[in-house]
Design an enzyme around this catalytic site. Structure first.
Site, PDB file in Angstrom:
ATOM      1  N   CYS A 115       0.892  -1.163   0.000  1.00  0.00           N
ATOM      2  CA  CYS A 115       0.000   0.000   0.000  1.00  0.00           C
ATOM      3  C   CYS A 115       0.927   1.210   0.000  1.00  0.00           C
ATOM      4  O   CYS A 115       1.499   1.541   1.040  1.00  0.00           O
ATOM      5  CB  CYS A 115      -0.911   0.004   1.216  1.00  0.00           C
ATOM      6  SG  CYS A 115      -1.819   1.559   1.403  1.00  0.00           S
ATOM      7  N   CYS A 118      -0.627   4.530   2.208  1.00  0.00           N
ATOM      8  CA  CYS A 118      -0.654   4.491   3.680  1.00  0.00           C
ATOM      9  C   CYS A 118      -0.039   3.160   4.073  1.00  0.00           C
ATOM     10  O   CYS A 118       1.155   3.005   3.880  1.00  0.00           O
ATOM     11  CB  CYS A 118      -2.038   4.768   4.255  1.00  0.00           C
ATOM     12  SG  CYS A 118      -3.448   4.050   3.422  1.00  0.00           S
ATOM     13  N   SER A 119      -0.805   2.222   4.566  1.00  0.00           N
ATOM     14  CA  SER A 119      -0.251   0.888   4.830  1.00  0.00           C
ATOM     15  C   SER A 119      -1.394  -0.101   4.971  1.00  0.00           C
ATOM     16  O   SER A 119      -1.395  -0.939   5.867  1.00  0.00           O
ATOM     17  CB  SER A 119       0.605   0.866   6.097  1.00  0.00           C
ATOM     18  OG  SER A 119       1.739   1.681   5.966  1.00  0.00           O
ATOM     19  N   CYS A 120      -2.390  -0.013   4.084  1.00  0.00           N
ATOM     20  CA  CYS A 120      -3.572  -0.868   4.184  1.00  0.00           C
ATOM     21  C   CYS A 120      -3.184  -2.341   4.219  1.00  0.00           C
ATOM     22  O   CYS A 120      -2.254  -2.754   3.517  1.00  0.00           O
ATOM     23  CB  CYS A 120      -4.491  -0.617   2.997  1.00  0.00           C
ATOM     24  SG  CYS A 120      -5.129   1.067   2.947  1.00  0.00           S
TER      25      CYS A 120
END
Lengths: 213, 219
Positions: A115, A118-120
């Site tokens: 991701c 962001c850091s999904c």
């Protein structure tokens, strides 16, 4: 009520930057105190959530799903068609799996999930994301030089294997179905699940072995 | 927005912290666990997921790059809670609230597991229009994006790709970050690595992104 005003958000962040202690543990402690005093959270609830993610919600869930896909062709098909629905067989649905998508490695294709914005991550099926997944290094480089990133994880891809990188830009979340390791004929799903690693379900590991994860 | 968060393809970063960053949840720092757990409790009741994300994007850029992931969450929750009026800047400075409320109800482990399984929220909403594109069609992404929240990364702008899936209508994050509930058709679009990174890229490699119809034009 939230203002949804980005300029105001940036101004508040600048002010917070000046006033908050630099130690993250102190900052979180302050946030926790305010939330408890305001009556938003009970201390016991924090402990309950920590226990849930320490002991119950983790990559063993994903491993179980992958192992069933290896042993049950009908389940494999359902998982590839609609993973969000298929994982309900195990009661594994939850945070960030409402639009879960399973993608399968083959002899000629390797899948890698990132991701960049962001850091999904599909928490309910893989548990907490590793810190490297949330690092600027991984987010910046996985889309641009996936083969070099994979080498850092010890994965050397042959030239004929294509890489497809999945950048999780919407609410779809991805789980990679790695290839079943050789020498596991006749193993049942419970035994197979022991060899499926978290990283193989993100795509930073490829060739699983008979060794337990 | 052309923010610090938009890291895909940015060069100059070193090796991925493969070993040091590999801890499981039970092995991470206590404050990180507590931040994750706090966020499970709905600290800011009027936010949307997209406003939450945009809140992180609006952090002081140097903080964004240097803060650990859950430290960014912490900064964001302070901002979000002050913005919506749940706490004040003065209370943050003091570390205590002015007028404490009644204590929250405690939940058990079983409650947490039940709440988690109910959190598989769908972002699909009813389609009011026909999809403009079909699977197999070639499309091009926009070059310019609005200065608010968007999910079209910089590296994939003004690029040609192929639609490989249509997912119906999903809530549009650009609008969600403004508190609005608007749907748009969502597609998975595959780009060749060569289209995104130039001819040195491996011809077999592709990058797939989930993109809303308003990010795309027919190629």
């Amino acid at each position: 009520m939230a203002t949804f005003d980005g300029e105001k958000a940036a101004a508040l962040h600048r002010e917070l930057h000046t006033h908050l202690p630099s130690d993250p543990a102190m900052r979180v402690k302050t946030l926790e105190s305010l939330a408890i005093e305001r009556g938003l959270v009970a201390p016991e609830s924090i402990d309950a959530w920590i226990e849930a993610y320490s002991e119950h919600i983790g990559p063993k869930r994903g491993a179980k799903v992958v192992a069933h896909a290896w042993t049950d062709p009908n389940f494999r098909k359902r998982l590839l068609d609609n993973a969000a629905d298929a994982i309900k067989d195990f009661d594994f649905q939850g945070s960030a799996t409402g639009h879960l998508k399973a993608v399968e490695n083959t002899d000629n294709q390797h899948n890698l999930v990132v991701c960049t914005l962001c850091s999904c991550y599909p928490f309910s099926i893989l548990g907490m994301s590793p810190a490297w997944y949330k690092s600027a290094e991984y987010r910046a480089r996985a889309v641009r030089e996936p083969r070099k990133v994979l080498e850092e994880f010890g994965v050397i891809l042959p030239e004929y294997v294509g890489v497809r990188v999945w950048d999780s830009t919407a609410e779809l979340r991805y789980i990679v179905i790695p290839q079943r390791p050789a020498g596991t004929d006749g193993w049942d799903a419970d035994r197979l699940a022991t060899v499926v690693t978290r990283n193989s379900m993100i795509g930073t590991e490829r060739d699983l072995t008979r060794e337990p994860a | 927005m052309d923010g610090i968060h938009d890291l895909g393809g940015v060069e100059g970063f070193g090796p991925v912290p493969v070993k040091s960053g590999d801890a499981s949840f039970s092995q991470i720092e206590e404050w990180e666990k507590r931040m994750w757990a706090l966020a499970r409790n709905g600290l800011a009741s009027s936010i949307t997921i997209d406003w939450f994300r945009h809140g992180i994007e609006r952090m002081v850029p140097a903080d964004y790059l240097s803060f650990a992931y859950f430290n960014k969450w912490c900064a964001d929750y302070f901002m979000l809670m002050i913005d919506e009026g749940t706490i004040t800047m003065e209370e943050v400075k003091r570390g205590h609230v002015e007028n404490p409320g009644p204590p929250a109800n405690a939940i058990t482990l079983n409650d947490a597991l039940k709440l988690n399984s109910k959190a598989n929220r769908s972002f699909e909403i009813e389609a009011l229009t026909q999809p403009a594109f079909i699977v197999g069609e070639t499309v091009r992404t926009h070059r310019n994006v609005p200065s608010g929240h968007t999910r079209l990364p910089r590296y994939a702008r003004d690029a040609g790709g192929t639609v490989i899936a249509h997912h119906g209508c999903h809530l549009l994050p650009d609008e969600g970050a403004r508190g609005r509930h608007v749907g748009d058709h969502l597609y998975t679009v595959s780009f060749t690595a060569a289209e995104l990174w130039g001819l040195e890229a491996n011809p077999r490699d592709t990058v797939a992104l989930d993109l809303w119809e308003c990010y795309l034009v027919r190629a």
